[in-house]
Scaffold this motif. Structure first.
Motif: not given
Length: 244
Positions: A139-140, A142-144, A146-147
């Protein structure tokens, strides 16, 4: 009974028929092993050359950009080598590959600037055997990812960022270097700046300047030759072979 017979052969026969059977049994196993490693080597070359956006998709059909490249490769494999159509397809294939390798080079330069001089290439290596289930911080990561896609210009495509870079970010999270990587990416490739391959990076980054200078010089020397040849240098790996 079998063991006693073999002892008899070893004692009284100059050439034991039982012992001759062993190499015959090992030969097929040896050939299968060599074929397996040969297939794996070809698969790795294929993955490294094409940098599939979603390496876990063996059909290369889930993402539009992977499907485009796969279809081009399949179409060229059915086209006569040396024909005008073959050369046009080779140019199109190389154009897609160059975009992907351009993104990889950006990641490599940032990793090297973070101090991963020797480890950058291995950190960037993603194969079809890598599994999302084995990721430690999916999850982390994937979030990075997207960032990076929304706040930097490290990805030039308007499509969603390549899934392969989730694996790399997961490794960087484990190494406690992911946040530093994102900070460097914001600085080197700010949003709104579409960096061409021959653009020079910021002047206070000597490592990046050196690498960019070498890449630019190589592009200028080999441009005419590549256009004349139709970008056929890597064709032999893929012609007539199925892609995994």
């Amino acid at each position: 009974m079998g063991a006693a017979f073999r002892r008899f052969c070893a004692s009284f026969c100059c050439c034991c028929c039982c012992e001759e059977e062993e190499p015959e049994e090992k030969a097929p196993l040896l050939n299968e092993t060599l074929l397996y490693f040969d297939r794996e080597a070809k698969k790795r070359r294929d993955q490294e050359t094409n940098l599939w956006s979603e390496p876990g998709d063996p059909s290369h059909s889930e993402r539009d950009d992977d499907r485009e490249l796969y279809n081009l490769l399949q179409k060229r494999a059915k086209t006569r080598r040396g024909s005008q159509g073959y050369r046009r397809l080779s140019v199109d294939i190389n154009a897609v590959r160059e975009v992907r390798h351009g993104v990889k080079e950006k990641w490599k330069m940032i990793l090297e600037n973070l101090g991963f001089m020797e480890e950058a290439e291995s950190l960037l290596t993603v194969s079809s055997t890598d599994s999302y289930d084995r990721m430690r911080n999916a999850p982390a990561a994937r979030s990075l990812l997207q960032t990076l896609y929304s706040e930097t210009s490290i990805f030039r495509s308007k499509e969603p960022p390549p899934e392969r870079y989730m694996f790399i970010l997961d490794r960087l999270i484990y190494l406690d270097a992911a946040d530093d990587f994102v900070a460097k990416a914001r600085r080197f490739y700010p949003k709104g700046e579409e960096d061409d391959d021959d653009d020079e990076p910021a002047p206070n980054l000597p490592l990046l300047v050196t690498r960019a200078g070498l890449n630019t010089a190589g592009d200028e020397d080999g441009l005419d030759e590549e256009e004349a040849s139709g970008a056929d240098a890597e064709d032999d790996i893929f012609d007539g072979k199925s892609l995994d």
